[in-house]
Design a protein around this motif. Structure first.
Motif, PDB file in Angstrom:
ATOM      1  N   GLN A  85       0.840  -1.188   0.000  1.00 39.21           N
ATOM      2  CA  GLN A  85       0.000   0.000   0.000  1.00 39.21           C
ATOM      3  C   GLN A  85       0.880   1.245   0.000  1.00 39.21           C
ATOM      4  O   GLN A  85       1.782   1.382   0.827  1.00 39.21           O
ATOM      5  CB  GLN A  85      -0.890   0.014   1.242  1.00 39.21           C
ATOM      6  CG  GLN A  85      -1.838   1.186   1.342  1.00 39.21           C
ATOM      7  CD  GLN A  85      -3.109   0.977   0.542  1.00 39.21           C
ATOM      8  OE1 GLN A  85      -3.309  -0.090  -0.051  1.00 39.21           O
ATOM      9  NE2 GLN A  85      -3.963   1.969   0.508  1.00 39.21           N
ATOM     10  N   VAL A  86       0.597   2.138  -0.924  1.00 43.91           N
ATOM     11  CA  VAL A  86       1.313   3.413  -1.003  1.00 43.91           C
ATOM     12  C   VAL A  86       0.350   4.516  -0.609  1.00 43.91           C
ATOM     13  O   VAL A  86      -0.757   4.610  -1.135  1.00 43.91           O
ATOM     14  CB  VAL A  86       1.839   3.665  -2.426  1.00 43.91           C
ATOM     15  CG1 VAL A  86       2.483   5.036  -2.521  1.00 43.91           C
ATOM     16  CG2 VAL A  86       2.847   2.577  -2.826  1.00 43.91           C
ATOM     17  N   VAL A  87       0.750   5.329   0.323  1.00 45.54           N
ATOM     18  CA  VAL A  87      -0.046   6.484   0.740  1.00 45.54           C
ATOM     19  C   VAL A  87       0.638   7.738   0.208  1.00 45.54           C
ATOM     20  O   VAL A  87       1.828   7.944   0.443  1.00 45.54           O
ATOM     21  CB  VAL A  87      -0.179   6.558   2.273  1.00 45.54           C
ATOM     22  CG1 VAL A  87      -0.994   7.780   2.671  1.00 45.54           C
ATOM     23  CG2 VAL A  87      -0.842   5.283   2.804  1.00 45.54           C
ATOM     24  N   LEU A  88      -0.141   8.547  -0.509  1.00 46.85           N
ATOM     25  CA  LEU A  88       0.394   9.748  -1.141  1.00 46.85           C
ATOM     26  C   LEU A  88      -0.205  10.997  -0.513  1.00 46.85           C
ATOM     27  O   LEU A  88      -1.416  11.039  -0.255  1.00 46.85           O
ATOM     28  CB  LEU A  88       0.085   9.731  -2.631  1.00 46.85           C
ATOM     29  CG  LEU A  88       0.605   8.511  -3.412  1.00 46.85           C
ATOM     30  CD1 LEU A  88       0.067   8.530  -4.850  1.00 46.85           C
ATOM     31  CD2 LEU A  88       2.111   8.475  -3.398  1.00 46.85           C
ATOM     32  N   ALA A  89       0.628  11.996  -0.310  1.00 45.39           N
ATOM     33  CA  ALA A  89       0.151  13.249   0.282  1.00 45.39           C
ATOM     34  C   ALA A  89       0.739  14.419  -0.487  1.00 45.39           C
ATOM     35  O   ALA A  89       1.952  14.587  -0.526  1.00 45.39           O
ATOM     36  CB  ALA A  89       0.552  13.326   1.753  1.00 45.39           C
ATOM     37  N   VAL A 132       5.524   3.990 -11.617  1.00 38.62           N
ATOM     38  CA  VAL A 132       5.374   5.150 -12.492  1.00 38.62           C
ATOM     39  C   VAL A 132       4.527   6.161 -11.731  1.00 38.62           C
ATOM     40  O   VAL A 132       3.536   5.800 -11.096  1.00 38.62           O
ATOM     41  CB  VAL A 132       4.698   4.752 -13.815  1.00 38.62           C
ATOM     42  CG1 VAL A 132       4.341   5.987 -14.628  1.00 38.62           C
ATOM     43  CG2 VAL A 132       5.607   3.824 -14.623  1.00 38.62           C
ATOM     44  N   MET A 133       4.933   7.413 -11.800  1.00 39.26           N
ATOM     45  CA  MET A 133       4.234   8.453 -11.056  1.00 39.26           C
ATOM     46  C   MET A 133       3.595   9.459 -12.011  1.00 39.26           C
ATOM     47  O   MET A 133       4.143   9.762 -13.076  1.00 39.26           O
ATOM     48  CB  MET A 133       5.200   9.187 -10.129  1.00 39.26           C
ATOM     49  CG  MET A 133       5.885   8.287  -9.107  1.00 39.26           C
ATOM     50  SD  MET A 133       4.728   7.490  -7.976  1.00 39.26           S
ATOM     51  CE  MET A 133       4.054   8.911  -7.107  1.00 39.26           C
ATOM     52  N   SER A 139       1.560   4.069  -9.919  1.00 40.86           N
ATOM     53  CA  SER A 139       1.190   2.775 -10.486  1.00 40.86           C
ATOM     54  C   SER A 139       2.386   1.849 -10.512  1.00 40.86           C
ATOM     55  O   SER A 139       3.458   2.219 -11.013  1.00 40.86           O
ATOM     56  CB  SER A 139       0.653   2.941 -11.906  1.00 40.86           C
ATOM     57  OG  SER A 139       0.382   1.670 -12.459  1.00 40.86           O
ATOM     58  N   ALA A 140       2.161   0.624 -10.006  1.00 38.37           N
ATOM     59  CA  ALA A 140       3.199  -0.399 -10.047  1.00 38.37           C
ATOM     60  C   ALA A 140       2.960  -1.385 -11.181  1.00 38.37           C
ATOM     61  O   ALA A 140       3.799  -2.259 -11.422  1.00 38.37           O
ATOM     62  CB  ALA A 140       3.262  -1.143  -8.719  1.00 38.37           C
ATOM     63  N   ASP A 184      -2.928   3.062  -9.413  1.00 34.10           N
ATOM     64  CA  ASP A 184      -3.510   2.352  -8.279  1.00 34.10           C
ATOM     65  C   ASP A 184      -3.727   3.230  -7.056  1.00 34.10           C
ATOM     66  O   ASP A 184      -4.658   2.998  -6.279  1.00 34.10           O
ATOM     67  CB  ASP A 184      -2.562   1.212  -7.838  1.00 34.10           C
ATOM     68  CG  ASP A 184      -2.171   0.325  -8.994  1.00 34.10           C
ATOM     69  OD1 ASP A 184      -0.981   0.303  -9.360  1.00 34.10           O
ATOM     70  OD2 ASP A 184      -3.075  -0.345  -9.534  1.00 34.10           O
ATOM     71  N   TYR A 185      -2.835   4.174  -6.861  1.00 34.94           N
ATOM     72  CA  TYR A 185      -2.840   4.948  -5.623  1.00 34.94           C
ATOM     73  C   TYR A 185      -2.969   6.439  -5.938  1.00 34.94           C
ATOM     74  O   TYR A 185      -2.348   6.940  -6.881  1.00 34.94           O
ATOM     75  CB  TYR A 185      -1.549   4.701  -4.832  1.00 34.94           C
ATOM     76  CG  TYR A 185      -1.294   3.235  -4.559  1.00 34.94           C
ATOM     77  CD1 TYR A 185      -0.349   2.523  -5.283  1.00 34.94           C
ATOM     78  CD2 TYR A 185      -2.027   2.569  -3.586  1.00 34.94           C
ATOM     79  CE1 TYR A 185      -0.123   1.182  -5.046  1.00 34.94           C
ATOM     80  CE2 TYR A 185      -1.820   1.222  -3.341  1.00 34.94           C
ATOM     81  CZ  TYR A 185      -0.869   0.530  -4.079  1.00 34.94           C
ATOM     82  OH  TYR A 185      -0.663  -0.802  -3.840  1.00 34.94           O
ATOM     83  N   TRP A 186      -3.746   7.120  -5.103  1.00 38.00           N
ATOM     84  CA  TRP A 186      -4.025   8.538  -5.302  1.00 38.00           C
ATOM     85  C   TRP A 186      -3.906   9.291  -3.994  1.00 38.00           C
ATOM     86  O   TRP A 186      -4.244   8.772  -2.926  1.00 38.00           O
ATOM     87  CB  TRP A 186      -5.440   8.723  -5.848  1.00 38.00           C
ATOM     88  CG  TRP A 186      -5.627   8.163  -7.218  1.00 38.00           C
ATOM     89  CD1 TRP A 186      -5.923   6.869  -7.550  1.00 38.00           C
ATOM     90  CD2 TRP A 186      -5.524   8.879  -8.447  1.00 38.00           C
ATOM     91  NE1 TRP A 186      -6.000   6.738  -8.915  1.00 38.00           N
ATOM     92  CE2 TRP A 186      -5.766   7.959  -9.483  1.00 38.00           C
ATOM     93  CE3 TRP A 186      -5.245  10.207  -8.774  1.00 38.00           C
ATOM     94  CZ2 TRP A 186      -5.750   8.327 -10.832  1.00 38.00           C
ATOM     95  CZ3 TRP A 186      -5.233  10.575 -10.109  1.00 38.00           C
ATOM     96  CH2 TRP A 186      -5.475   9.648 -11.130  1.00 38.00           C
ATOM     97  N   GLY A 187      -3.452  10.523  -4.090  1.00 33.05           N
ATOM     98  CA  GLY A 187      -3.460  11.395  -2.944  1.00 33.05           C
ATOM     99  C   GLY A 187      -4.814  12.074  -2.794  1.00 33.05           C
ATOM    100  O   GLY A 187      -5.724  11.863  -3.601  1.00 33.05           O
TER     101      GLY A 187
END
Length: 125
Positions: A1-5, A33-34, A99-100, A113-116
């Motif tokens: 799990q990646v948490v973005l802020a 990839v960001m 995204s991984a 996959d992950y969003w701030g």
């Protein structure tokens, strides 16, 4: 799990600059990839800029080319978006995404996959 802020948003006059930052926690983003996306009121969320895992490849939507620069620091687990020559049409909530599952920058938000939570940018005329 990646948490973005995200951070760094605010109110700026047209022609001014802002630097957005995205701090990741939970996992390293070096194999992700960001991307940066934005969403203006009443509009869909759109791709702004993306950067490959190593940082060697960057991609921008046409409307920000030459004005915005995306960068990453994998050692610090951060991604940044330097925004210069801002225009009123840049006003939006800006989101960092990771995204991984992709190996190259893509513009479709479904690949991420992950969003701030987003940071508001307002450019006054």
């Amino acid at each position: 799990q990646v948490v973005l802020a995200e951070s760094g948003g605010g109110l700026v006059q047209a022609g001014g600059s802002l630097r957005l930052s995205c701090a990741a926690s939970g996992r390293t983003i070096s194999n992700h990839v960001m991307g940066w996306f934005r969403q203006a009121p009443g509009k869909e969320r759109e791709f702004v800029a993306g950067i490959s895992r190593s940082g060697s490849t960057r991609y921008y939507t046409d409307s920000v080319k030459g004005r915005f620069t995306i960068s990453r620091d994998n050692a610090k687990n951060t991604v940044s978006l330097q925004m210069n020559s801002l225009k009123p049409e840049d006003t939006a909530v800006y989101y960092c995404a990771a995204s991984a599952k992709i190996t190259a920058v893509v513009t479709g938000r479904g690949w991420y996959d992950y969003w701030g939570q987003g940071t508001q940018v307002i450019v006054s005329s």
